[in-house]
Design a protein around this motif. Structure first.
Motif, PDB file in Angstrom:
ATOM      1  N   ALA A  47      12.287 -40.602  60.155  1.00 27.68           N
ATOM      2  CA  ALA A  47      12.184 -39.141  60.102  1.00 27.68           C
ATOM      3  C   ALA A  47      13.081 -38.565  59.015  1.00 27.68           C
ATOM      4  CB  ALA A  47      12.540 -38.546  61.461  1.00 27.68           C
ATOM      5  N   ALA A  48      14.335 -39.001  58.986  1.00 33.47           N
ATOM      6  CA  ALA A  48      15.274 -38.491  57.984  1.00 33.47           C
ATOM      7  C   ALA A  48      14.838 -38.876  56.580  1.00 33.47           C
ATOM      8  CB  ALA A  48      16.679 -39.012  58.268  1.00 33.47           C
ATOM      9  N   ALA A  49      14.368 -40.114  56.411  1.00 36.70           N
ATOM     10  CA  ALA A  49      13.944 -40.585  55.092  1.00 36.70           C
ATOM     11  C   ALA A  49      12.801 -39.739  54.555  1.00 36.70           C
ATOM     12  CB  ALA A  49      13.528 -42.044  55.170  1.00 36.70           C
ATOM     13  N   ALA A  50      11.849 -39.412  55.413  1.00 37.35           N
ATOM     14  CA  ALA A  50      10.705 -38.607  54.994  1.00 37.35           C
ATOM     15  C   ALA A  50      11.131 -37.192  54.608  1.00 37.35           C
ATOM     16  CB  ALA A  50       9.670 -38.557  56.114  1.00 37.35           C
ATOM     17  N   LEU A  51      12.048 -36.623  55.363  1.00 35.52           N
ATOM     18  CA  LEU A  51      12.517 -35.266  55.071  1.00 35.52           C
ATOM     19  C   LEU A  51      13.298 -35.220  53.761  1.00 35.52           C
ATOM     20  CD1 LEU A  51      13.688 -34.250  58.660  1.00 35.52           C
ATOM     21  CD2 LEU A  51      11.693 -33.353  57.423  1.00 35.52           C
ATOM     22  N   ILE A  52      14.130 -36.235  53.530  1.00 33.10           N
ATOM     23  CA  ILE A  52      14.921 -36.298  52.305  1.00 33.10           C
ATOM     24  C   ILE A  52      14.024 -36.506  51.088  1.00 33.10           C
ATOM     25  CG2 ILE A  52      16.584 -37.754  51.061  1.00 33.10           C
ATOM     26  CD1 ILE A  52      18.040 -38.070  53.769  1.00 33.10           C
TER      27      ILE A  52
ATOM     28  N   GLY B  88      18.267 -20.603  43.407  1.00 35.23           N
ATOM     29  CA  GLY B  88      16.816 -20.698  43.426  1.00 35.23           C
ATOM     30  C   GLY B  88      16.292 -22.073  43.784  1.00 35.23           C
ATOM     31  N   ILE B  89      16.930 -23.113  43.251  1.00 34.23           N
ATOM     32  CA  ILE B  89      16.476 -24.476  43.524  1.00 34.23           C
ATOM     33  C   ILE B  89      16.668 -24.813  44.997  1.00 34.23           C
ATOM     34  CG2 ILE B  89      16.873 -26.919  43.047  1.00 34.23           C
ATOM     35  CD1 ILE B  89      17.740 -26.096  40.223  1.00 34.23           C
ATOM     36  N   MET B  90      17.885 -24.587  45.494  1.00 36.51           N
ATOM     37  CA  MET B  90      18.172 -24.939  46.877  1.00 36.51           C
ATOM     38  C   MET B  90      17.399 -24.066  47.864  1.00 36.51           C
ATOM     39  SD  MET B  90      19.927 -27.615  47.235  1.00 36.51           S
ATOM     40  CE  MET B  90      20.083 -27.360  49.009  1.00 36.51           C
ATOM     41  N   ALA B  91      17.171 -22.817  47.522  1.00 32.16           N
ATOM     42  CA  ALA B  91      16.409 -21.948  48.412  1.00 32.16           C
ATOM     43  C   ALA B  91      14.989 -22.474  48.587  1.00 32.16           C
ATOM     44  CB  ALA B  91      16.384 -20.523  47.851  1.00 32.16           C
ATOM     45  N   GLY B  92      14.373 -22.873  47.468  1.00 31.70           N
ATOM     46  CA  GLY B  92      13.018 -23.399  47.542  1.00 31.70           C
ATOM     47  C   GLY B  92      12.929 -24.659  48.369  1.00 31.70           C
ATOM     48  N   ILE B  93      13.943 -25.502  48.272  1.00 31.66           N
ATOM     49  CA  ILE B  93      13.968 -26.743  49.038  1.00 31.66           C
ATOM     50  C   ILE B  93      14.243 -26.472  50.517  1.00 31.66           C
ATOM     51  CG2 ILE B  93      15.246 -28.894  49.396  1.00 31.66           C
ATOM     52  CD1 ILE B  93      15.677 -28.947  46.327  1.00 31.66           C
ATOM     53  N   ALA B  94      15.279 -25.672  50.790  1.00 31.85           N
ATOM     54  CA  ALA B  94      15.684 -25.432  52.178  1.00 31.85           C
ATOM     55  C   ALA B  94      14.599 -24.740  52.998  1.00 31.85           C
ATOM     56  CB  ALA B  94      16.965 -24.608  52.203  1.00 31.85           C
ATOM     57  N   LYS B  95      13.842 -23.870  52.371  1.00 35.58           N
ATOM     58  CA  LYS B  95      12.827 -23.114  53.107  1.00 35.58           C
ATOM     59  C   LYS B  95      11.651 -23.969  53.562  1.00 35.58           C
ATOM     60  CE  LYS B  95      14.026 -18.659  51.093  1.00 35.58           C
ATOM     61  NZ  LYS B  95      13.646 -17.565  50.147  1.00 35.58           N
ATOM     62  N   GLN B  96      11.604 -25.206  53.112  1.00 38.02           N
ATOM     63  CA  GLN B  96      10.548 -26.116  53.580  1.00 38.02           C
ATOM     64  C   GLN B  96      10.811 -26.619  54.990  1.00 38.02           C
ATOM     65  OE1 GLN B  96       9.297 -29.172  50.439  1.00 38.02           O
ATOM     66  NE2 GLN B  96      11.455 -28.798  50.006  1.00 38.02           N
ATOM     67  N   TYR B  97      12.077 -26.523  55.417  1.00 36.66           N
ATOM     68  CA  TYR B  97      12.485 -27.187  56.656  1.00 36.66           C
ATOM     69  C   TYR B  97      12.689 -26.223  57.814  1.00 36.66           C
ATOM     70  CZ  TYR B  97      13.719 -30.877  53.307  1.00 36.66           C
ATOM     71  OH  TYR B  97      13.694 -31.818  52.314  1.00 36.66           O
ATOM     72  N   THR B  98      12.448 -26.723  59.008  1.00 37.43           N
ATOM     73  CA  THR B  98      12.808 -26.003  60.219  1.00 37.43           C
ATOM     74  C   THR B  98      14.285 -26.281  60.496  1.00 37.43           C
ATOM     75  OG1 THR B  98      12.346 -27.871  61.691  1.00 37.43           O
ATOM     76  CG2 THR B  98      10.499 -26.402  61.158  1.00 37.43           C
TER      77      THR B  98
ATOM     78  N   GLY C  30      12.274 -33.239  50.096  1.00 37.94           N
ATOM     79  CA  GLY C  30      13.105 -32.310  49.334  1.00 37.94           C
ATOM     80  C   GLY C  30      13.613 -32.859  48.018  1.00 37.94           C
ATOM     81  N   ALA C  31      13.263 -34.111  47.709  1.00 43.28           N
ATOM     82  CA  ALA C  31      13.716 -34.761  46.469  1.00 43.28           C
ATOM     83  C   ALA C  31      15.238 -34.650  46.329  1.00 43.28           C
ATOM     84  CB  ALA C  31      13.023 -34.150  45.258  1.00 43.28           C
ATOM     85  N   CYS C  32      15.948 -34.841  47.440  1.00 40.90           N
ATOM     86  CA  CYS C  32      17.408 -34.668  47.462  1.00 40.90           C
ATOM     87  C   CYS C  32      18.135 -35.596  46.481  1.00 40.90           C
ATOM     88  CB  CYS C  32      17.944 -34.894  48.865  1.00 40.90           C
ATOM     89  SG  CYS C  32      17.199 -33.837  50.127  1.00 40.90           S
ATOM     90  N   ALA C  33      17.635 -36.838  46.368  1.00 44.41           N
ATOM     91  CA  ALA C  33      18.283 -37.804  45.482  1.00 44.41           C
ATOM     92  C   ALA C  33      18.165 -37.410  44.015  1.00 44.41           C
ATOM     93  CB  ALA C  33      17.684 -39.195  45.705  1.00 44.41           C
ATOM     94  N   SER C  34      17.195 -36.549  43.688  1.00 41.19           N
ATOM     95  CA  SER C  34      17.012 -36.127  42.298  1.00 41.19           C
ATOM     96  C   SER C  34      18.231 -35.380  41.760  1.00 41.19           C
ATOM     97  CB  SER C  34      15.775 -35.221  42.179  1.00 41.19           C
ATOM     98  OG  SER C  34      14.601 -35.923  42.497  1.00 41.19           O
TER      99      SER C  34
END
Length: 218
Positions: free
Chosen positions: A124-129, A181-191, A132-136
């Motif tokens: 679950a965590a791997a899919a969520l990360i 802007g970058i983090m907002a776009g990513i964070a808003k994908q998640y519950t 969000g392309a967090c490692a990028s």
């Protein structure tokens, strides 16, 4: 598609940060930062210390962060891009030299290197990360961000990571929220539940951050 957009935005942001850093040309001094950190240790130098705003969570580990991230974060509080009454009050009193000195001091406390490959995340965590392309931005091990003005997040407190991630989704609040802007776009994908899942996993990753225990008084 999202990963491509994120990488494009990150490249542009990195270039802007680099230009700003060149313009400032301020070099931090570790010893000066050690003295100036007296205002910081009451929260960041106490293991397990908790903040009650905007909800109860541990204050972040900052020892071992890069000097450029410390400066970037303080500037964000000073400008109001990061909303936090206490931190804005502190950052607002600091000069560029003060910030550079504090950055140098906290960066000097790095005494370990995170593994190149973190332990495997649960499915679950791997899919969520990945979503969000967090490692990028933060690196494959979450301790090697592509730009030193971005934070190391591996091993950071889970409750702080959750509050920080959630803050990027807040709009129109004078007291709470972060403007990015970058983090907002990513964070808003998640519950909220998904944010907690990500934060919980990242907190278990072996990282380079720590709390250096200090008395409230020197």
């Amino acid at each position: 598609m999202l990963s491509t957009i994120v990488r494009t935005l990150v490249a542009a942001a990195t270039f802007s940060v680099a230009l700003a850093a060149q313009a400032q040309g301020v070099t931090g001094d570790v010893q000066a930062g050690h003295k100036k950190a007296e205002m910081c240790i009451g929260c960041h130098g106490i293991p397990g210390y908790q903040n009650s705003f905007p909800e109860i969570h541990k204050v972040p580990k900052i020892s071992g962060q890069t000097d450029k991230y410390i400066v970037a974060a303080l500037n964000a509080y000073k400008k109001g891009d990061r909303k936090h009454p206490t931190m804005r009050g502190i950052a607002g009193s600091l000069s560029e030299q003060d910030m550079a000195d504090l950055g140098a001091y906290y960066a000097s406390q790095a005494d370990k290197t995170a593994p190149e490959t973190p332990r495997t995340a649960n499915t679950a965590a791997a899919a969520l990360i990945e979503k969000g392309a967090c490692a990028s931005c933060h690196g494959a091990n979450f301790s090697k961000p592509i730009d030193p003005s971005y934070p190391k997040i591996g091993g950071q407190h889970a409750d702080y990571l959750f509050v920080a991630l959630k803050s990027y989704t807040v709009e129109g609040n004078a007291m709470i929220g972060r403007s990015n802007g970058i983090m907002a776009g990513i964070a808003k994908q998640y519950t909220p539940a998904e944010m907690r899942e990500i934060a919980k996993y990242l907190s278990t990753v072996e990282g380079e951050l720590k709390v250096v225990p200090q008395s409230r008084f020197r």
